[in-house]
Design an enzyme around this catalytic site. Structure first.
Site, PDB file in Angstrom:
ATOM      1  CG  ASP A 149      -1.985  -1.059   1.159  1.00 42.55           C
ATOM      2  OD1 ASP A 149      -2.426  -1.381   0.049  1.00 42.55           O
ATOM      3  OD2 ASP A 149      -2.377  -1.563   2.226  1.00 42.55           O
ATOM      4  CG  ASP A 184      -6.780  -1.499  -1.478  1.00 45.67           C
ATOM      5  OD1 ASP A 184      -7.054  -2.697  -1.676  1.00 45.67           O
ATOM      6  OD2 ASP A 184      -5.852  -1.117  -0.732  1.00 45.67           O
TER       7      ASP A 184
END
Length: 226
Positions: A149, A184
């Protein structure tokens, strides 16, 4: 919509997602010290890793991670057949694109979970930048890779909650603290757009409504004609 358009959409999202993850994994310092400010304080690159759930959430430790990865794998396999079906049945173009975005996001994070542990060295606070295909092997086995991420959008950061707020009064908070990735974001955008435009995506066409009105009324067998 042609299946080629769907495939191009999926591949574009996955390539962008994986290219950014590869660059972050091999070029950025892990954690707070490696932040890159892109637009002031509220949009940054912030390299962290998680066990596989979207937005940095965790689920059930090591067993939960394997279960989540396998579930995502089954969902991706199912998604291939589902996308083919809705393209053949000529669903709304916007709905098909949204499903393709959700599929691409799931596949993007699945790649991390399945293979990153095999092909990268470990990343953590105090460690050097990760290496692709390290001589001693990767940091984990198959299905045990961590999801990379990097997108951090703290619109309001490190503010104190007013004392009159129940339960959280006086606590420090950050509005929109999750750190996420392109995959995401692709899943979230796809889901949100489907929810917002579901009436448009699933409305009946005028032709189908007209045909239903013109369908002959079948006589009721229970009615007796004298």
């Amino acid at each position: 919509m042609k299946i080629r358009t769907v495939v191009i959409t999926i591949l574009a999202i996955i390539l962008i997602d994986q290219a950014l993850k590869f660059w972050v994994k091999t070029s950025m310092t892990y954690g707070w010290n490696g932040q890159i400010y892109l637009l002031g304080d509220w949009f940054r690159l912030f390299f962290i890793e998680n066990e596989g759930m979207a937005w940095g959430w965790k689920f059930g430790g090591e067993f939960g991670k394997i279960a989540l990865t396998l579930f995502r794998l089954v969902a991706v396999i199912f998604g291939v057949f589902y996308i083919r079906n809705i393209v053949r049945r000529k669903y709304h173009r916007g709905f098909i694109i949204c499903v393709a975005m959700i599929f691409a996001g799931a596949l993007g994070n699945l790649i991390d979970s399945m293979f990153y542990g095999l092909i990268f060295s470990a990343s953590a606070d105090g460690l050097p930048n990760a290496v692709l295909f390290p001589p001693g092997g990767g940091y984990a086995s198959f299905l045990h890779g961590k999801v990379v991420d990097m997108l951090y959008v703290p619109i309001i950061e490190n503010k104190t909650m007013p004392s009159w707020v129940p339960f959280w009064g006086g606590d420090t908070f950050t509005f929109f603290s999750p750190i996420f990735n392109i995959a995401d974001a692709s899943i979230s955008v796809g889901v949100i757009v489907i929810l917002l435009f579901q009436r448009r995506f699933f409305k009946k066409s005028p032709e189908s409504e007209q045909s239903s009105l013109l369908d002959p009324v079948k006589p009721n067998d229970t009615v007796q004609i004298s």
